[in-house]
Design a protein around this motif. Structure first.
Motif, PDB file in Angstrom:
ATOM      1  N   VAL A  49     -50.636  -9.457 -38.990  1.00  0.00           N
ATOM      2  CA  VAL A  49     -50.577  -8.031 -38.651  1.00  0.00           C
ATOM      3  C   VAL A  49     -49.242  -7.424 -39.060  1.00  0.00           C
ATOM      4  O   VAL A  49     -49.172  -6.281 -39.535  1.00  0.00           O
ATOM      5  CB  VAL A  49     -50.821  -7.839 -37.136  1.00  0.00           C
ATOM      6  CG1 VAL A  49     -50.552  -6.401 -36.728  1.00  0.00           C
ATOM      7  CG2 VAL A  49     -52.249  -8.228 -36.777  1.00  0.00           C
ATOM      8  N   ALA A  50     -48.155  -8.202 -38.908  1.00  0.00           N
ATOM      9  CA  ALA A  50     -46.819  -7.695 -39.232  1.00  0.00           C
ATOM     10  C   ALA A  50     -46.490  -7.804 -40.708  1.00  0.00           C
ATOM     11  O   ALA A  50     -45.429  -7.335 -41.144  1.00  0.00           O
ATOM     12  CB  ALA A  50     -45.772  -8.448 -38.416  1.00  0.00           C
ATOM     13  N   GLY A  51     -47.365  -8.431 -41.484  1.00  0.00           N
ATOM     14  CA  GLY A  51     -47.090  -8.594 -42.904  1.00  0.00           C
ATOM     15  C   GLY A  51     -46.056  -9.656 -43.207  1.00  0.00           C
ATOM     16  O   GLY A  51     -45.398  -9.623 -44.251  1.00  0.00           O
ATOM     17  N   ILE A  52     -45.899 -10.626 -42.296  1.00  0.00           N
ATOM     18  CA  ILE A  52     -44.941 -11.720 -42.478  1.00  0.00           C
ATOM     19  C   ILE A  52     -45.690 -12.931 -43.038  1.00  0.00           C
ATOM     20  O   ILE A  52     -46.697 -13.361 -42.469  1.00  0.00           O
ATOM     21  CB  ILE A  52     -44.268 -12.093 -41.147  1.00  0.00           C
ATOM     22  CG1 ILE A  52     -43.639 -10.865 -40.486  1.00  0.00           C
ATOM     23  CG2 ILE A  52     -43.238 -13.185 -41.349  1.00  0.00           C
ATOM     24  CD1 ILE A  52     -42.542 -10.220 -41.290  1.00  0.00           C
ATOM     25  N   PRO A  53     -45.224 -13.500 -44.156  1.00  0.00           N
ATOM     26  CA  PRO A  53     -45.919 -14.662 -44.728  1.00  0.00           C
ATOM     27  C   PRO A  53     -45.951 -15.843 -43.761  1.00  0.00           C
ATOM     28  O   PRO A  53     -44.956 -16.155 -43.105  1.00  0.00           O
ATOM     29  CB  PRO A  53     -45.084 -14.992 -45.976  1.00  0.00           C
ATOM     30  CG  PRO A  53     -44.360 -13.727 -46.298  1.00  0.00           C
ATOM     31  CD  PRO A  53     -44.087 -13.057 -44.994  1.00  0.00           C
ATOM     32  N   LEU A  55     -39.124 -20.043 -36.975  1.00  0.00           N
ATOM     33  CA  LEU A  55     -38.596 -19.239 -35.876  1.00  0.00           C
ATOM     34  C   LEU A  55     -38.154 -17.860 -36.364  1.00  0.00           C
ATOM     35  O   LEU A  55     -38.377 -16.858 -35.673  1.00  0.00           O
ATOM     36  CB  LEU A  55     -37.420 -19.960 -35.214  1.00  0.00           C
ATOM     37  CG  LEU A  55     -37.766 -21.222 -34.413  1.00  0.00           C
ATOM     38  CD1 LEU A  55     -36.500 -21.893 -33.895  1.00  0.00           C
ATOM     39  CD2 LEU A  55     -38.692 -20.885 -33.253  1.00  0.00           C
ATOM     40  N   CYS A  56     -37.560 -17.806 -37.536  1.00  0.00           N
ATOM     41  CA  CYS A  56     -37.138 -16.510 -38.084  1.00  0.00           C
ATOM     42  C   CYS A  56     -38.352 -15.618 -38.345  1.00  0.00           C
ATOM     43  O   CYS A  56     -38.337 -14.417 -38.049  1.00  0.00           O
ATOM     44  CB  CYS A  56     -36.348 -16.713 -39.367  1.00  0.00           C
ATOM     45  SG  CYS A  56     -34.799 -17.617 -39.109  1.00  0.00           S
ATOM     46  N   ALA A  57     -39.428 -16.213 -38.891  1.00  0.00           N
ATOM     47  CA  ALA A  57     -40.647 -15.440 -39.133  1.00  0.00           C
ATOM     48  C   ALA A  57     -41.266 -14.989 -37.813  1.00  0.00           C
ATOM     49  O   ALA A  57     -41.795 -13.875 -37.709  1.00  0.00           O
ATOM     50  CB  ALA A  57     -41.641 -16.286 -39.939  1.00  0.00           C
ATOM     51  N   ALA A  58     -41.211 -15.843 -36.779  1.00  0.00           N
ATOM     52  CA  ALA A  58     -41.772 -15.484 -35.477  1.00  0.00           C
ATOM     53  C   ALA A  58     -41.019 -14.311 -34.861  1.00  0.00           C
ATOM     54  O   ALA A  58     -41.628 -13.424 -34.239  1.00  0.00           O
ATOM     55  CB  ALA A  58     -41.723 -16.689 -34.534  1.00  0.00           C
ATOM     56  N   VAL A  59     -39.694 -14.271 -35.024  1.00  0.00           N
ATOM     57  CA  VAL A  59     -38.911 -13.140 -34.509  1.00  0.00           C
ATOM     58  C   VAL A  59     -39.302 -11.863 -35.245  1.00  0.00           C
ATOM     59  O   VAL A  59     -39.515 -10.815 -34.628  1.00  0.00           O
ATOM     60  CB  VAL A  59     -37.397 -13.415 -34.656  1.00  0.00           C
ATOM     61  CG1 VAL A  59     -36.590 -12.155 -34.328  1.00  0.00           C
ATOM     62  CG2 VAL A  59     -36.971 -14.558 -33.752  1.00  0.00           C
ATOM     63  N   GLN A  60     -39.425 -11.936 -36.559  1.00  0.00           N
ATOM     64  CA  GLN A  60     -39.786 -10.756 -37.340  1.00  0.00           C
ATOM     65  C   GLN A  60     -41.183 -10.253 -36.987  1.00  0.00           C
ATOM     66  O   GLN A  60     -41.449  -9.046 -37.020  1.00  0.00           O
ATOM     67  CB  GLN A  60     -39.704 -11.082 -38.831  1.00  0.00           C
ATOM     68  CG  GLN A  60     -38.279 -11.349 -39.303  1.00  0.00           C
ATOM     69  CD  GLN A  60     -38.228 -11.855 -40.736  1.00  0.00           C
ATOM     70  OE1 GLN A  60     -39.189 -12.444 -41.220  1.00  0.00           O
ATOM     71  NE2 GLN A  60     -37.109 -11.637 -41.403  1.00  0.00           N
ATOM     72  N   ALA A  61     -42.072 -11.182 -36.616  1.00  0.00           N
ATOM     73  CA  ALA A  61     -43.440 -10.809 -36.250  1.00  0.00           C
ATOM     74  C   ALA A  61     -43.552 -10.370 -34.791  1.00  0.00           C
ATOM     75  O   ALA A  61     -44.647 -10.117 -34.314  1.00  0.00           O
ATOM     76  CB  ALA A  61     -44.385 -11.977 -36.512  1.00  0.00           C
ATOM     77  N   ARG A  62     -42.441 -10.306 -34.080  1.00  0.00           N
ATOM     78  CA  ARG A  62     -42.367  -9.846 -32.704  1.00  0.00           C
ATOM     79  C   ARG A  62     -43.164 -10.740 -31.755  1.00  0.00           C
ATOM     80  O   ARG A  62     -43.880 -10.271 -30.866  1.00  0.00           O
ATOM     81  CB  ARG A  62     -42.812  -8.386 -32.582  1.00  0.00           C
ATOM     82  CG  ARG A  62     -42.045  -7.449 -33.482  1.00  0.00           C
ATOM     83  CD  ARG A  62     -42.294  -5.996 -33.172  1.00  0.00           C
ATOM     84  NE  ARG A  62     -41.643  -5.615 -31.916  1.00  0.00           N
ATOM     85  CZ  ARG A  62     -41.627  -4.362 -31.449  1.00  0.00           C
ATOM     86  NH1 ARG A  62     -42.240  -3.400 -32.118  1.00  0.00           N
ATOM     87  NH2 ARG A  62     -41.025  -4.090 -30.311  1.00  0.00           N
ATOM     88  N   CYS A  63     -43.016 -12.041 -31.943  1.00  0.00           N
ATOM     89  CA  CYS A  63     -43.590 -12.991 -30.994  1.00  0.00           C
ATOM     90  C   CYS A  63     -42.660 -13.107 -29.786  1.00  0.00           C
ATOM     91  O   CYS A  63     -41.434 -13.194 -29.957  1.00  0.00           O
ATOM     92  CB  CYS A  63     -43.737 -14.375 -31.636  1.00  0.00           C
ATOM     93  SG  CYS A  63     -44.827 -14.414 -33.068  1.00  0.00           S
ATOM     94  N   PRO A  64     -43.184 -13.099 -28.567  1.00  0.00           N
ATOM     95  CA  PRO A  64     -42.326 -13.313 -27.399  1.00  0.00           C
ATOM     96  C   PRO A  64     -41.761 -14.729 -27.415  1.00  0.00           C
ATOM     97  O   PRO A  64     -42.464 -15.682 -27.773  1.00  0.00           O
ATOM     98  CB  PRO A  64     -43.267 -13.103 -26.217  1.00  0.00           C
ATOM     99  CG  PRO A  64     -44.636 -13.335 -26.760  1.00  0.00           C
ATOM    100  CD  PRO A  64     -44.601 -12.915 -28.198  1.00  0.00           C
ATOM    101  N   ILE A  65     -40.498 -14.859 -27.044  1.00  0.00           N
ATOM    102  CA  ILE A  65     -39.840 -16.163 -27.117  1.00  0.00           C
ATOM    103  C   ILE A  65     -39.075 -16.424 -25.826  1.00  0.00           C
ATOM    104  O   ILE A  65     -38.291 -15.587 -25.373  1.00  0.00           O
ATOM    105  CB  ILE A  65     -38.887 -16.243 -28.329  1.00  0.00           C
ATOM    106  CG1 ILE A  65     -39.678 -16.130 -29.637  1.00  0.00           C
ATOM    107  CG2 ILE A  65     -38.083 -17.542 -28.308  1.00  0.00           C
ATOM    108  CD1 ILE A  65     -38.808 -16.121 -30.882  1.00  0.00           C
ATOM    109  N   VAL A  66     -39.316 -17.596 -25.255  1.00  0.00           N
ATOM    110  CA  VAL A  66     -38.550 -18.088 -24.115  1.00  0.00           C
ATOM    111  C   VAL A  66     -37.780 -19.313 -24.588  1.00  0.00           C
ATOM    112  O   VAL A  66     -38.370 -20.261 -25.113  1.00  0.00           O
ATOM    113  CB  VAL A  66     -39.463 -18.463 -22.930  1.00  0.00           C
ATOM    114  CG1 VAL A  66     -38.652 -19.120 -21.815  1.00  0.00           C
ATOM    115  CG2 VAL A  66     -40.189 -17.237 -22.404  1.00  0.00           C
TER     116      VAL A  66
END
Length: 439
Positions: free
Chosen positions: A426-430, A203-214
């Motif tokens: 794309v965001a460079g997040i592992p 979840l932390c990686a998803a936030v950093q990668a700017r994934c939309p979250i509901v």
């Protein structure tokens, strides 16, 4: 001193203090000193021999009535109490012959509700005075034509909702949800067993990668708390705008602008709705928009923001599970424009949430809050109205132990979300495939 004597003394003291204060303003310390003086004077005049303890208890209760929130003040001062519920009481106006029903107080502590018979109101008018004070402090009215409301206590430390007759036939009723001064981090949520380490890392990686979250869940399930914890992983250089009905969010990022809806005044003017604020926020150069809770047509504007220039935006929604969250989104988008077909609505939701997540939280039977499901959303196939989704993590309840605690375990479902994987690349997040496999 019996309850009837105590109520009579309190009424006399309140009347005398109020008459003396009408002459002008007084500081809180002066009001407290006056109350203590009048308590002793009235008790002497009425021939009530009170001990020092009784005098102090009586004076303390009246001081709380005048300067704070009466019998509720000890509960508001208790950091372990997260919700206060005052069930209405009084005389039934439709049948005054029925016996008096005293207001009853319950609290939520550690996720469980308990009765507090030690918290006593004198009568229904006592509850009404506390409600009136809360409403007045928020610049609102409480009367027969404004018989319900929602208001923040000063300082944003708690949110109160209230109903009074004629909406509440059993007498005035009050509900106060308190907010912690501190902000729970992801480490805190891991410490209390709200989710697994793999889920937290993902979840932390998803936030950093700017994934939309509901974030979906029921009342008091911890949606806002989880949203605040996830905000700690928004990069420091990003500008965030929050939009809420009541300012509950505690974000852990520096560049935040907060916006709040406003109800109409007594003339029915000046209302500012959630949808207007979402539209305004789009013109204020946000990197992300966070809507405290989507309840209506603003869901359409929020989805548009996620789909266009504001990826990584987040919101919460009341729902029983991730599938129900999508169903509710369909309904709310329909509020925005009744001419939208089911196919168009499904397409809008899928395009806005693809490469994003629905995170479901629940309050368990033992009062604990847990993330029970994490679902990824995939692109909508042409001609389909069923939004594809894949469960990535699930919480399996195994039972209840001898102490009443829920026993269960988180299970990675063995599915790698390709849309989220692409966003991370794309965001460079592992991206770690091990998140979705193993025990």
């Amino acid at each position: 001193m019996d309850r009837s004597t105590e109520r009579a003394l309190k009424a006399s003291v309140r009347e005398e203090v109020a008459s003396r204060l009408r002459a002008g303003q007084a500081s809180p310390s002066a009001v407290e000193a006056l109350i203590r003086e009048v308590v002793g004077q009235v008790a002497f005049e009425q021939g009530e021999p009170l001990s020092l303890y009784e005098l102090e208890s009586l004076a303390g209760g009246i001081v709380d009535d005048f300067l704070r929130y009466g019998p509720l003040q000890p509960l508001l001062d208790d950091p372990a109490v997260t919700e206060i519920m005052v069930n209405g009481g009084g005389v039934d106006e439709a049948d005054p012959a029925l016996p008096f029903r005293a207001p009853v107080v319950y609290v939520e502590r550690a996720g469980l509700i308990e009765h507090r018979p030690d918290i006593v109101f004198d009568d229904a008018d006592h509850v009404r005075r506390i409600i009136n004070k809360i409403a007045e402090q928020a610049g609102m009215r409480c009367d027969e034509t404004h018989a319900m409301g929602c208001a923040m206590l000063p300082g944003g430390r708690a949110r109160a909702t209230y109903v009074v007759p004629p909406i509440s036939p059993d007498g005035p009723a009050l509900n106060v949800r308190t907010f912690s001064d501190g902000m729970l981090s992801m480490e805190d949520l891991l410490g209390v067993g709200a989710l697994s380490a793999a889920m937290a890392d993902f979840l932390c990686a998803a936030v950093q990668a700017r994934c939309p979250i509901v974030i979906s869940g029921g009342t008091g399930s911890g949606k806002t708390t989880l949203l605040g914890a996830l905000s700690g992983f928004i990069p420091a250089g990003e500008r965030v705008i929050t939009i809420e009905d009541t300012p509950e969010l505690r974000l852990q990022t520096a560049h935040v602008e907060r916006m709040q809806t406003r109800e109409a005044n007594v003339e029915g003017e000046g209302a500012v709705g959630m949808r207007e604020l979402v539209a305004l926020s789009l013109r204020r150069r946000p990197d992300r928009i966070i809507v405290g809770e989507c309840r209506g047509a603003e869901a359409y504007d929020m989805l548009q923001a996620m789909q266009t220039d504001h990826p990584g935006s987040m919101t919460t929604i009341h729902a029983n599970d991730p599938s129900n969250a999508l169903s509710r989104l369909r309904t709310m988008v329909g509020y925005a424009d009744g001419d939208l077909s089911r196919e168009v609505i499904a397409q809008q939701i899928a395009e806005s949430l693809q490469g994003g997540l629905i995170v479901h939280v629940e309050r368990m039977r033992d009062g604990t809050r847990k993330v029970t499901s994490v679902v990824s959303v995939d692109p909508l196939p042409e001609g389909s109205m069923v939004i594809p989704r894949a469960e990535l993590f699930a919480y399996d309840v195994e039972g209840i132990d001898a102490n009443g605690w829920v026993v269960g375990a988180w299970r990675p479902c063995g599915v790698q979300p390709q849309g989220i994987k692409a966003r991370m690349r794309v965001a460079g997040i592992p991206f770690d495939p091990a998140w979705f496999f193993g025990s």
